[in-house]
Design a protein around this motif. Sequence first.
Motif, PDB file in Angstrom:
ATOM      1  N   ARG A 142     -50.689-108.322 -88.564  1.00  0.00           N
ATOM      2  CA  ARG A 142     -49.080-107.704 -89.109  1.00  0.00           C
ATOM      3  C   ARG A 142     -48.274-106.441 -88.792  1.00  0.00           C
ATOM      4  N   SER A 143     -49.413-105.990 -88.056  1.00  0.00           N
ATOM      5  CA  SER A 143     -48.721-104.526 -87.064  1.00  0.00           C
ATOM      6  C   SER A 143     -47.861-105.381 -86.093  1.00  0.00           C
ATOM      7  N   MET A 144     -48.346-106.497 -84.824  1.00  0.00           N
ATOM      8  CA  MET A 144     -47.383-106.844 -84.201  1.00  0.00           C
ATOM      9  C   MET A 144     -45.611-108.007 -84.851  1.00  0.00           C
ATOM     10  N   GLN A 145     -46.792-108.557 -86.074  1.00  0.00           N
ATOM     11  CA  GLN A 145     -44.884-108.766 -86.937  1.00  0.00           C
ATOM     12  C   GLN A 145     -43.895-107.896 -87.499  1.00  0.00           C
ATOM     13  N   ARG A 146     -44.485-106.630 -87.949  1.00  0.00           N
ATOM     14  CA  ARG A 146     -43.813-105.767 -87.992  1.00  0.00           C
ATOM     15  C   ARG A 146     -42.812-105.056 -86.583  1.00  0.00           C
ATOM     16  N   LEU A 147     -43.187-104.689 -85.828  1.00  0.00           N
ATOM     17  CA  LEU A 147     -42.748-104.714 -84.668  1.00  0.00           C
ATOM     18  C   LEU A 147     -41.628-105.724 -84.133  1.00  0.00           C
ATOM     19  N   GLU A 148     -42.463-106.835 -84.396  1.00  0.00           N
ATOM     20  CA  GLU A 148     -41.868-108.301 -84.263  1.00  0.00           C
ATOM     21  C   GLU A 148     -40.122-108.028 -84.524  1.00  0.00           C
ATOM     22  N   ASP A 149     -40.398-107.733 -86.399  1.00  0.00           N
ATOM     23  CA  ASP A 149     -39.388-108.038 -87.213  1.00  0.00           C
ATOM     24  C   ASP A 149     -37.918-106.837 -87.153  1.00  0.00           C
ATOM     25  N   ALA A 150     -39.277-105.401 -86.792  1.00  0.00           N
ATOM     26  CA  ALA A 150     -38.419-104.027 -86.218  1.00  0.00           C
ATOM     27  C   ALA A 150     -37.000-104.189 -85.004  1.00  0.00           C
ATOM     28  N   VAL A 151     -37.938-105.500 -84.269  1.00  0.00           N
ATOM     29  CA  VAL A 151     -36.552-105.714 -82.845  1.00  0.00           C
ATOM     30  C   VAL A 151     -36.019-106.711 -82.903  1.00  0.00           C
ATOM     31  N   GLY A 152     -36.301-107.697 -83.840  1.00  0.00           N
ATOM     32  CA  GLY A 152     -35.802-108.852 -84.138  1.00  0.00           C
ATOM     33  C   GLY A 152     -35.599-109.674 -83.037  1.00  0.00           C
ATOM     34  N   LEU A 153     -36.825-109.623 -81.773  1.00  0.00           N
ATOM     35  CA  LEU A 153     -37.387-110.440 -81.366  1.00  0.00           C
ATOM     36  C   LEU A 153     -38.103-110.910 -80.575  1.00  0.00           C
ATOM     37  N   VAL A 154     -38.766-111.953 -81.195  1.00  0.00           N
ATOM     38  CA  VAL A 154     -39.767-112.082 -80.582  1.00  0.00           C
ATOM     39  C   VAL A 154     -41.239-112.207 -78.989  1.00  0.00           C
ATOM     40  N   LEU A 155     -42.247-111.698 -79.092  1.00  0.00           N
ATOM     41  CA  LEU A 155     -42.922-111.064 -78.345  1.00  0.00           C
ATOM     42  C   LEU A 155     -43.542-112.212 -77.103  1.00  0.00           C
ATOM     43  N   PHE A 156     -44.149-112.800 -78.481  1.00  0.00           N
ATOM     44  CA  PHE A 156     -45.042-113.697 -77.969  1.00  0.00           C
ATOM     45  C   PHE A 156     -45.040-115.079 -78.202  1.00  0.00           C
ATOM     46  N   GLN A 157     -45.032-116.184 -77.580  1.00  0.00           N
ATOM     47  CA  GLN A 157     -44.519-118.101 -77.392  1.00  0.00           C
ATOM     48  C   GLN A 157     -46.374-118.124 -77.525  1.00  0.00           C
ATOM     49  N   ARG A 158     -46.796-118.143 -79.715  1.00  0.00           N
ATOM     50  CA  ARG A 158     -48.001-118.846 -79.950  1.00  0.00           C
ATOM     51  C   ARG A 158     -48.217-120.625 -79.067  1.00  0.00           C
ATOM     52  N   ASP A 159     -49.390-121.023 -78.797  1.00  0.00           N
ATOM     53  CA  ASP A 159     -49.650-122.451 -78.610  1.00  0.00           C
ATOM     54  C   ASP A 159     -51.041-122.545 -78.929  1.00  0.00           C
ATOM     55  N   THR A 160     -51.754-122.722 -79.049  1.00  0.00           N
ATOM     56  CA  THR A 160     -52.857-123.722 -79.485  1.00  0.00           C
ATOM     57  C   THR A 160     -54.498-122.280 -79.342  1.00  0.00           C
ATOM     58  N   ARG A 209     -49.396 -99.173 -78.633  1.00  0.00           N
ATOM     59  CA  ARG A 209     -50.719 -99.718 -78.189  1.00  0.00           C
ATOM     60  C   ARG A 209     -51.525-100.994 -78.383  1.00  0.00           C
ATOM     61  N   HIS A 210     -51.028-101.307 -80.357  1.00  0.00           N
ATOM     62  CA  HIS A 210     -51.484-102.398 -79.971  1.00  0.00           C
ATOM     63  C   HIS A 210     -50.779-103.642 -79.517  1.00  0.00           C
ATOM     64  N   PHE A 211     -49.514-103.379 -79.332  1.00  0.00           N
ATOM     65  CA  PHE A 211     -48.702-104.398 -78.338  1.00  0.00           C
ATOM     66  C   PHE A 211     -49.513-104.587 -76.827  1.00  0.00           C
ATOM     67  N   VAL A 212     -49.683-103.136 -76.107  1.00  0.00           N
ATOM     68  CA  VAL A 212     -50.298-103.375 -74.966  1.00  0.00           C
ATOM     69  C   VAL A 212     -51.047-104.350 -74.639  1.00  0.00           C
ATOM     70  N   ALA A 213     -52.610-104.035 -75.673  1.00  0.00           N
ATOM     71  CA  ALA A 213     -53.077-103.887 -75.607  1.00  0.00           C
ATOM     72  C   ALA A 213     -53.627-105.893 -76.019  1.00  0.00           C
ATOM     73  N   ILE A 214     -52.837-106.374 -76.708  1.00  0.00           N
ATOM     74  CA  ILE A 214     -52.866-107.835 -76.984  1.00  0.00           C
ATOM     75  C   ILE A 214     -52.206-108.475 -75.392  1.00  0.00           C
ATOM     76  N   TYR A 215     -51.160-108.132 -74.906  1.00  0.00           N
ATOM     77  CA  TYR A 215     -50.379-108.553 -73.932  1.00  0.00           C
ATOM     78  C   TYR A 215     -51.950-108.395 -73.063  1.00  0.00           C
TER      79      TYR A 215
END
Length: 322
Positions: free
Chosen positions: A53-71, A26-32
Amino acid sequence: MAGFAISMVYISMRKGNAMWQLQQLRHFVAIYEQGSVSAAARQLGLSQPALSRSMQRLEDAVGLVLFQRDTHHLRPTDFAQSLYRQANRILQESAGLDRMVGRHREGKAGVISIGCGPFVPDILMQMLSGPNVLAQGQRLDIQVGEFHTLQKGLYAYRHDFMVYDLRLRQRLPDQDDLVTHPLLALPLRVVASPKIMAASAVAGSDEQALKTLAFEQRWALPRVSRNYRRETATWLTALMNERGGPDYQLDTISSCLALCREGKALTLAPDSMIAGDVASGALCILPLDAGVDAQPSMYRLRSHPLSEPAARVWQFLASSQT
């Protein structure tokens, strides 16, 4: 199982021993959908650090980056785009399970919910209004909507099945999970009140004069998707483009026909809905080709077995002729 709550179910998509929770999805979908952590946090009622922190845990579980962050904003990765489609499906099905349990607890298992597109509700009621269709204590809940809305309702189990144009089947995900059954193709006629025809003194065989009349009169039409508009005859497409749509946009054909009988608008309708009015002289068919027909088809999911009442209605419609 006592105390079981579907909303707390873990989704067992494993990487090593990691497990993803529905809450993380749910957190991932909201951010997306929101495009930023701050906007998603406001929507969810969470603090930004907690959501990060929730997204970091999800990325850690997946082992993949979900979002490319810029300014300025977040850009979803290719994997995130694929995950978004699957996460939406999982969340909708989870919500659907919650609703299904709730309906049974509240004694509403006898409700048959059908999502319907344009031109369908009135036709369905014609087919289902006879005796012996519904058992004692059962009732129909027919909801009218656009394809995108009804699709969400189908996959979230808000509808037992839906009835919409067969030509949109390919827009639905997971075709292997889909069961369809076409109903009859229904050519749509241009319909007017005899009052309008008498006042205009247009000869019924003069096509050009009839088209001029059509441009001069108000129109009442049900809400339709773009594919219907693309398939209409050139003259009708030009008319609707010139006006920016019908003068009266209503939910059902019966509402449009009510205005038509009063001489307030022209409309489109299938033969099955106007035969009695035409025979009695309350309505007349203009010999103009609208260039479009309705091809209603029933849609359901293999992953959502129909209840006994809903299955009976499905079979009745599948075997009926309009």
